[in-house]
Write a protein that holds these residues in place. Structure first.
Motif, PDB file in Angstrom:
ATOM      1  N   GLN A 166       0.841  -1.204   0.000  1.00 18.21           N
ATOM      2  CA  GLN A 166       0.000   0.000   0.000  1.00 18.21           C
ATOM      3  C   GLN A 166       0.877   1.254   0.000  1.00 18.21           C
ATOM      4  N   ARG A 196      -5.137  -7.742  -4.513  1.00 19.74           N
ATOM      5  CA  ARG A 196      -5.206  -6.554  -3.647  1.00 19.74           C
ATOM      6  C   ARG A 196      -6.538  -6.467  -2.900  1.00 19.74           C
ATOM      7  N   SER A 219      -7.191  -2.335   4.290  1.00 17.02           N
ATOM      8  CA  SER A 219      -6.377  -1.129   4.174  1.00 17.02           C
ATOM      9  C   SER A 219      -5.626  -0.885   5.477  1.00 17.02           C
TER      10      SER A 219
END
Length: 322
Positions: free
Chosen positions: A229, A293, A298
């Motif tokens: 990320q 992904r 996150s």
């Protein structure tokens, strides 16, 4: 999957999430750890013990595992050598825990073939006194060039945060939480602000490690464990400000070190990691694991999960993150 896996020193940050993913995949998981954990899952067993060579010899006397993940850090590669031999004899796939901190600041983004600090470093004091990245590199060299085995995989996780460990540059997340509660400002080094942080949620890292097991293409290979990320430390600090309303002040590296005396005697984690550019290319591990992904959380949501867990443990449920 119905495979048996042993996690050595698997009670910590990475171990618990690796175990959770292995259980989700249908594996039987045994964990050796120092914690007093009790399992509520028939596929999961805990064994309390200090997993040195003698303990492991006795433990493995009547056991054999399809996979073993060893989370122990060995400051002396000579201590690890007989452990490697023993574990290799008792599994078809052995995963050794190295670290992204082995990489030098010469290739961006970082791939698994990037030069390591020990390959390019001219700082003799670092090579003689550093106790993490240097031993990791030396253990990797032994595994690749001297062990005579091919059933291994080397993993190099980035900083993998959980409720046990939350880092903002070198400042503990627990310190950040207390500072937010008390209205204190947290100092951070200006030199790190716009650098990519080698950082990820431990749940993502554990998922990646678990999914490397039993992949033929993982044998004899090294992998950087990261969802790539690639947030900067400044962006990470902004997440903590958003979730906790904590205030940060970016100061010179000299002032930051002055306010953190432990860095004066042991500066390596700052000088040769947090102040280096750590953008990761994770295409190799995605190709082998088959993960995408969209399979990951996150960094912001990972921080939120762990902060809420900590706040709940501290009986501050009413102060949960936004």
């Amino acid at each position: 999957m119905n495979k048996s896996v042993l996690l050595i020193a698997g009670g910590g940050t990475l171990g618990k999430y690796t175990a959770a993913e292995l259980l989700r995949l249908g594996c039987f998981v045994d964990i050796i750890c120092l914690e007093d954990y009790v399992s509520d899952n028939e596929r999961l067993c805990y064994y309390k013990g200090f997993a040195d060579l003698e303990y492991l010899k006795n433990f493995l006397k009547d056991r054999h595992y399809d996979g073993i993940v060893n989370f122990i850090h060995y400051e002396d590669v000579d201590v690890y050598k007989p452990v490697h031999k023993l574990l290799s004899e008792n599994t078809e796939h052995l995963i050794f825990l190295s670290s992204y901190r082995v990489y030098a600041d010469t290739e961006h983004p970082i791939t698994e073939s990037a030069p390591q600090l020990v390959d390019v470093m001219k700082d003799e004091e670092f090579l003689k006194t550093e106790t993490y990245a240097v031993p990791k590199s030396r253990a990797e060299t032994f595994i690749r060039d001297e062990s005579g085995t091919k059933d291994w995989t080397i993993v190099r996780p980035v900083i993998s945060f959980s409720d046990i460990r939350l880092d903002v540059v070198t400042v503990s997340g627990r310190t950040v939480i207390e500072s937010a509660k008390e209205g204190k400002t947290v100092l951070l080094p200006e030199g790190a602000k716009n650098l990519t942080a080698g950082l990820d949620w431990a749940g993502n890292s554990g998922k990646l490690i678990a999914n490397l097991l039993f992949k033929d293409k993982a044998l004899g290979e090294a992998f950087t464990v990261s969802t790539a990320q690639n947030l900067t430390w400044g962006e990470v600090a902004e997440i903590y400000t958003e979730l906790l309303n904590v205030k940060f002040k970016w100061v010179s590296t000299e002032e930051f070190i002055k306010e953190n005396p432990y860095l004066q005697s042991s500066p390596w984690i700052l000088k040769y990691d947090r102040l280096l550019e750590r953008a990761i290319d994770n295409s190799k591990i995605l190709n082998v694991t088959g993960l995408k992904r969209d399979d990951f959380v996150s960094i912001r949501d990972g921080i939120k999960i762990e902060l809420n867990r900590i706040l709940k443990e501290n009986k501050h449920e009413s102060n949960s993150c936004k």
